[in-house]
Design a protein around this motif. Sequence first.
Motif, PDB file in Angstrom:
ATOM      1  N   ALA A   1       0.874  -0.799  -0.173  1.00  0.00           N
ATOM      2  CA  ALA A   1       0.024   0.251  -0.085  1.00  0.00           C
ATOM      3  C   ALA A   1       0.817   0.931  -0.160  1.00  0.00           C
ATOM      4  N   LEU A   2       0.120   2.384   0.078  1.00  0.00           N
ATOM      5  CA  LEU A   2       0.677   3.674   0.198  1.00  0.00           C
ATOM      6  C   LEU A   2       2.185   3.754   1.230  1.00  0.00           C
ATOM      7  N   ASP A   3       1.590   3.641   2.219  1.00  0.00           N
ATOM      8  CA  ASP A   3       2.523   3.920   3.104  1.00  0.00           C
ATOM      9  C   ASP A   3       3.999   2.581   3.110  1.00  0.00           C
ATOM     10  N   GLY A   4       3.888   2.034   2.540  1.00  0.00           N
ATOM     11  CA  GLY A   4       5.787   1.184   2.181  1.00  0.00           C
ATOM     12  C   GLY A   4       5.806  -0.037   2.686  1.00  0.00           C
ATOM     13  N   THR A   5       4.509  -0.483   3.071  1.00  0.00           N
ATOM     14  CA  THR A   5       4.806  -1.689   4.564  1.00  0.00           C
ATOM     15  C   THR A   5       3.505  -2.881   4.280  1.00  0.00           C
ATOM     16  N   THR A   6       2.771  -1.276   4.100  1.00  0.00           N
ATOM     17  CA  THR A   6       1.269  -3.212   4.531  1.00  0.00           C
ATOM     18  C   THR A   6       1.368  -3.314   2.748  1.00  0.00           C
ATOM     19  N   LYS A   7       1.415  -5.019   3.135  1.00  0.00           N
ATOM     20  CA  LYS A   7       1.518  -6.098   1.485  1.00  0.00           C
ATOM     21  C   LYS A   7      -0.075  -5.584   1.060  1.00  0.00           C
ATOM     22  N   LEU A   8      -0.085  -5.668  -0.794  1.00  0.00           N
ATOM     23  CA  LEU A   8      -1.591  -5.611  -0.942  1.00  0.00           C
ATOM     24  C   LEU A   8      -1.414  -6.786  -1.446  1.00  0.00           C
ATOM     25  N   ILE A   9      -2.732  -6.569  -0.815  1.00  0.00           N
ATOM     26  CA  ILE A   9      -3.825  -8.503  -0.975  1.00  0.00           C
ATOM     27  C   ILE A   9      -4.900  -8.520  -2.529  1.00  0.00           C
ATOM     28  N   THR A  10      -4.228  -9.068  -3.506  1.00  0.00           N
ATOM     29  CA  THR A  10      -4.947  -8.656  -4.647  1.00  0.00           C
ATOM     30  C   THR A  10      -6.318  -9.090  -4.242  1.00  0.00           C
ATOM     31  N   PRO A  11      -7.451  -9.000  -4.385  1.00  0.00           N
ATOM     32  CA  PRO A  11      -8.701  -9.529  -4.056  1.00  0.00           C
ATOM     33  C   PRO A  11      -9.110  -9.776  -5.239  1.00  0.00           C
TER      34      PRO A  11
ATOM     35  N   ASP B   1     -25.646 -16.222  -9.366  1.00  0.00           N
ATOM     36  CA  ASP B   1     -24.847 -17.493 -10.427  1.00  0.00           C
ATOM     37  C   ASP B   1     -23.970 -17.874 -10.687  1.00  0.00           C
ATOM     38  N   ALA B   2     -23.037 -17.774  -9.566  1.00  0.00           N
ATOM     39  CA  ALA B   2     -21.837 -18.195 -10.083  1.00  0.00           C
ATOM     40  C   ALA B   2     -21.492 -18.724  -9.454  1.00  0.00           C
ATOM     41  N   ALA B   3     -20.685 -19.414  -9.139  1.00  0.00           N
ATOM     42  CA  ALA B   3     -19.572 -21.033  -7.953  1.00  0.00           C
ATOM     43  C   ALA B   3     -18.676 -19.516  -6.890  1.00  0.00           C
ATOM     44  N   PRO B   4     -18.678 -19.690  -5.791  1.00  0.00           N
ATOM     45  CA  PRO B   4     -17.791 -19.246  -4.563  1.00  0.00           C
ATOM     46  C   PRO B   4     -16.203 -19.209  -5.958  1.00  0.00           C
ATOM     47  N   VAL B   5     -15.206 -17.706  -5.323  1.00  0.00           N
ATOM     48  CA  VAL B   5     -14.042 -17.860  -5.701  1.00  0.00           C
ATOM     49  C   VAL B   5     -12.977 -17.605  -4.765  1.00  0.00           C
ATOM     50  N   SER B   6     -12.444 -18.061  -4.812  1.00  0.00           N
ATOM     51  CA  SER B   6     -11.501 -18.198  -3.278  1.00  0.00           C
ATOM     52  C   SER B   6     -10.042 -17.444  -3.822  1.00  0.00           C
ATOM     53  N   SER B   7      -9.932 -16.346  -2.846  1.00  0.00           N
ATOM     54  CA  SER B   7      -8.848 -15.356  -2.955  1.00  0.00           C
ATOM     55  C   SER B   7      -7.410 -15.989  -3.951  1.00  0.00           C
ATOM     56  N   SER B   8      -7.107 -16.810  -4.001  1.00  0.00           N
ATOM     57  CA  SER B   8      -5.469 -17.864  -4.086  1.00  0.00           C
ATOM     58  C   SER B   8      -6.353 -18.421  -5.290  1.00  0.00           C
ATOM     59  N   SER B   9      -7.712 -17.814  -6.550  1.00  0.00           N
ATOM     60  CA  SER B   9      -7.583 -18.616  -8.006  1.00  0.00           C
ATOM     61  C   SER B   9      -6.581 -17.520  -8.499  1.00  0.00           C
TER      62      SER B   9
ATOM     63  N   VAL C   1     -10.965  -1.669  -3.545  1.00  0.00           N
ATOM     64  CA  VAL C   1     -10.000  -1.679  -1.934  1.00  0.00           C
ATOM     65  C   VAL C   1     -10.091  -0.263  -2.099  1.00  0.00           C
ATOM     66  N   SER C   2     -10.249  -0.279  -1.054  1.00  0.00           N
ATOM     67  CA  SER C   2      -9.518   1.269   0.037  1.00  0.00           C
ATOM     68  C   SER C   2      -8.220   2.044   0.283  1.00  0.00           C
ATOM     69  N   TRP C   3      -8.311   2.737   0.132  1.00  0.00           N
ATOM     70  CA  TRP C   3      -6.764   3.360  -0.067  1.00  0.00           C
ATOM     71  C   TRP C   3      -5.571   2.825   1.231  1.00  0.00           C
ATOM     72  N   ASP C   4      -6.121   2.140   1.224  1.00  0.00           N
ATOM     73  CA  ASP C   4      -5.071   1.432   2.679  1.00  0.00           C
ATOM     74  C   ASP C   4      -4.600   0.213   2.080  1.00  0.00           C
ATOM     75  N   GLY C   5      -5.683  -0.608   1.566  1.00  0.00           N
ATOM     76  CA  GLY C   5      -5.502  -1.585   0.417  1.00  0.00           C
ATOM     77  C   GLY C   5      -6.058  -2.828   1.178  1.00  0.00           C
ATOM     78  N   LYS C   6      -7.583  -2.513   1.809  1.00  0.00           N
ATOM     79  CA  LYS C   6      -8.249  -3.188   2.357  1.00  0.00           C
ATOM     80  C   LYS C   6      -8.964  -3.531   1.511  1.00  0.00           C
ATOM     81  N   GLN C   7      -9.859  -4.756   0.722  1.00  0.00           N
ATOM     82  CA  GLN C   7     -11.210  -4.867   0.528  1.00  0.00           C
ATOM     83  C   GLN C   7     -12.647  -4.123   0.395  1.00  0.00           C
TER      84      GLN C   7
END
Length: 705
Positions: free
Chosen positions: A479-489, A496-504, A654-660
């Motif tokens: 994230a823009l703080d330079g330390t928080t790791k950004l997790i791609t959503p 009507d779609a099957a669930p999708v995990s974050s590790s897709s 995703v908000s500015w701090d990297g959280k979905q």
Amino acid sequence: MDAVQDRVRESVNSLFLGDVEMGKKDDDHPRDKGAGSGLRSAAWTWARVHPRKFIKRLAITFAVGFVVYLFIKNMPTNNPIRDHRRPVYHTQGQPGQQSPGSPPGRGLPPVRQQPPPPPPHLPNNKAPPPPQQYSEPAAAPAAAATYDGQLRFMALGETLRAISSTRGSFLVNKNVLFAAASVKSMTKLLPLACQMGSERRSYVHFVVMSRSGITLAELQQMNGIDASCNIYFHDARPDHASISTDLRMENSVDVAMTHIQLYMHPQAIIIDGTETEEDYLQAGMKTFAKSSQTSLIQMPRNGVRRLGWIAKLDSASLSSWNKISIDILIHAYPGASGSLIRLLKSLTKADFGGGSVPHVTIELPQKIDPPTEKYLETFQWPPAGFKDASGTRQLSLRHRIPKHGVSEEESSIRFLESFWPSHPQHSHVLVLSPQTELSQEFFHYIKFALLEYRYSNPALLQEWNKKLFGISLDLPHTALDGTTKLITPPPVKKADAAPVSSSSEDPSSFLWQAPNSNAILFLGERWAELHRFVAQLLELQHTLTPAEKKEHLAAKQVSKKYPSWLEHALELCQARGLWTLYPSSATASALATVHNELYKLPEEYETDVLEESNGRDPGGDRNAADEIRLGTKMVMETLSSGGSLPPFVDLPLVSWDGKQATLEQMNDQVVAYRTRFRRSIGGCSEGMLDVLLPETLFCNADEDE
């Protein structure tokens, strides 16, 4: 009876007697003066002919007879029998007949034209037979292309009148027109037209303007075009096209397009822009597009492979094809010559889709490294051999004068003054860090995403364009703080779609409230808005007390590893609720990479960061494993849904701090931040907060929103 015989004998003899003898003969035979003498005299007057007149008449008779004899002897015997029941017109294209402009003694081959079959949208349409190879029929010796008669379009009116359901009489509609004259160009464009028609985002039309005698049915058969392609075909070939002059054919393009404009008003025209296409069609289309302000898309060599993504766009996006312009802005750092040279080399290898190359502006520091100076002496932009490159130099170099370092304020001002959109709705700028290296196809993605998310019908109707701040080519890992790791959503889950995990394995692109400084396209409207925002913000900061300034600086959210202008951009995005589009990891690997080994701190923060890190290189903690490697896949191959861009409303947030977050959560955050900003920075009193418009951030009288 004897008297009659004497009279006949007398008449015959009189033909050979002189005047004296005839007078004497009359005296020897006095006439009867009785009642019947007058009648007999009138009946025999014809026999009283002068001998000289007789000879003259006889000579004339022999002369007339001789002429008749010669005529009969030389009468032609190979003329066909003419049918007098109907008139015969001397028309072009009939063997053995001459056109006004054709050389004598040369027959004209027939012109093969017939009305096109009904388009797939119309009733009773049947799919054509399987594809087959087309070959021009054997024809008589070719006639010179010298015909320049009045233009007539025998088959165009019928199909134009049949497209009323496409609302072509309106200036704004969903019609897109493909046009071709060369059979080879038709073969190139038809697969693209079929793909676009299959998307069902536009009404796709295909107009034939060739000299060829190929029928529209044959054209569809040889290219495998069936009803699923959803293409309306139009025959705009003029009469006698095969023998028409180039000027007549060029004029026919302009005249035919005038009729097409009346019934269709195409939002964009797509043609083959290579040497395969006829010169008269390219010239005629350029003339028409210029006069009608219609977007003309000229497909380059291998255009279907390189620009196949335009089939995914709708008519509104394609109508802005020629209107948009993109500049490139690079801020070079001192001591980063290797990074800058690598970036410029990647730019020269980029594919700009056959269009004009962007204008490049390089902001140089006060002290230029010798390798950079030497490289720029020979750097050519547009690149050598670029097809559409003109003699105009599309490169601007700006050299800073002050030798001392720059402050946060000076750096932000310098950055924002480097560019100004001449037309905010259509002028955009791509900001690149020297650490960035671009792929060959990066420009295709930028133009594709820009046209889809800024100019398409859904973007305009749902006002996506007002929420889009920019388009990033880089996928950060923090994230823009330079330390928080950004997790791609992960992709948004549908009912009507099957669930999708974050590790897709097929992550989606997403919308992040935080902008980017490595490789980002700023929309012209947002750049102008940021320009005004920073002008107001800096003006107010000069009025703050030292304590207020310290409080404001303490609220800084962006790491000093990023340039100072990024802090202001983030503030604007938080207060306005703006988003930056980020690619998925797969797409990012086909666009750009940011190298860490030559990382340089922003000039305005270099001293501060070194002091905070006790002299240790702050770039050393950047994990080289996080660096995205440029892959070998094409951009279209990395996009989900068959190469389409997902709708704006389906993108994860995703908000500015990297959280979905959800849209409701994001809206609440925007309202809360805007209220705090108005109180602390905007100078707004409590009584004003409830009556301000959402776009109002400053409460001073000089605000120019």
